[in-house]
Design a protein around this motif. Structure first.
Motif: not given
Length: 184
Positions: A31-47
């Protein structure tokens, strides 16, 4: 005290403690990994890069935990389904569990091969670099990127189905199915 005559008839309806803890560790990690994959798309490059480093290391962790779970299951048969389980649900349960195990292996493996083919080593939580398992290949990396995302979406769908089915069995059918995997 159970006699020999009734010793086999009082099977524990719960999974073993090891199976329960592996289930929850793997499930929460997925669940955490799916969230990381889905929720990071709009983050700044380093984050985004940092979140993906965690995602990759967690994927390798899921693969190792799944291997341990499968090895444990070889020697520890799961408890039978509750007696009132409709006949059609028994094969569906087996198929869904098989698909979960298949995805728990294929999803991290596809990510590992993808990163190897993309020549992007996986840093395992700053402890070591996971060895590559494929030679660099842009074509392979591009193909596995697509496959990995498709497998991830399939996993998300199965997780939602699994959670909804457990809630239905627990609160609609009142089979107390959740008690079989309750770590406490």
């Amino acid at each position: 005290m159970a006699t020999l005559a009734n010793a086999g008839s009082t099977a524990d309806p719960r999974y073993t403690k090891v199976a329960i803890w592996l289930h929850w560790l793997i499930g929460l990690s997925v669940i955490v990994n799916i969230g990381l994959a889905m929720l990071t798309e709009g983050l700044p490059r380093e984050a985004h890069r940092e979140a993906m480093n965690i995602h990759k290391a967690l994927g390798i962790t899921i693969l190792v935990l799944t291997a341990l779970r499968l090895l444990w299951r070889l020697g520890h048969k799961p408890p039978p389904l509750p007696a009132g389980t409709p006949a059609w649900q028994r094969p569906v349960s087996k198929i869904l569990h098989f698909l979960f195990y298949l995805l728990l292996i294929l999803l991290p493996l596809s990510g590992w091969v993808w990163m190897s083919a993309a020549d992007r080593p996986i840093d395992f939580f700053g402890l070591f670099t996971v060895p590559s398992i494929a030679a660099p290949s842009k074509a392979l990396a591009d193909t596995l990127h697509e496959r990995h995302e498709l497998l991830g979406i399939t996993m998300l769908v199965l997780v939602v189905i699994h959670i909804l089915a457990v809630l239905k069995h627990q609160y609609v059918d009142r089979t107390r199915l959740m008690g079989r995997m309750n770590p406490f």
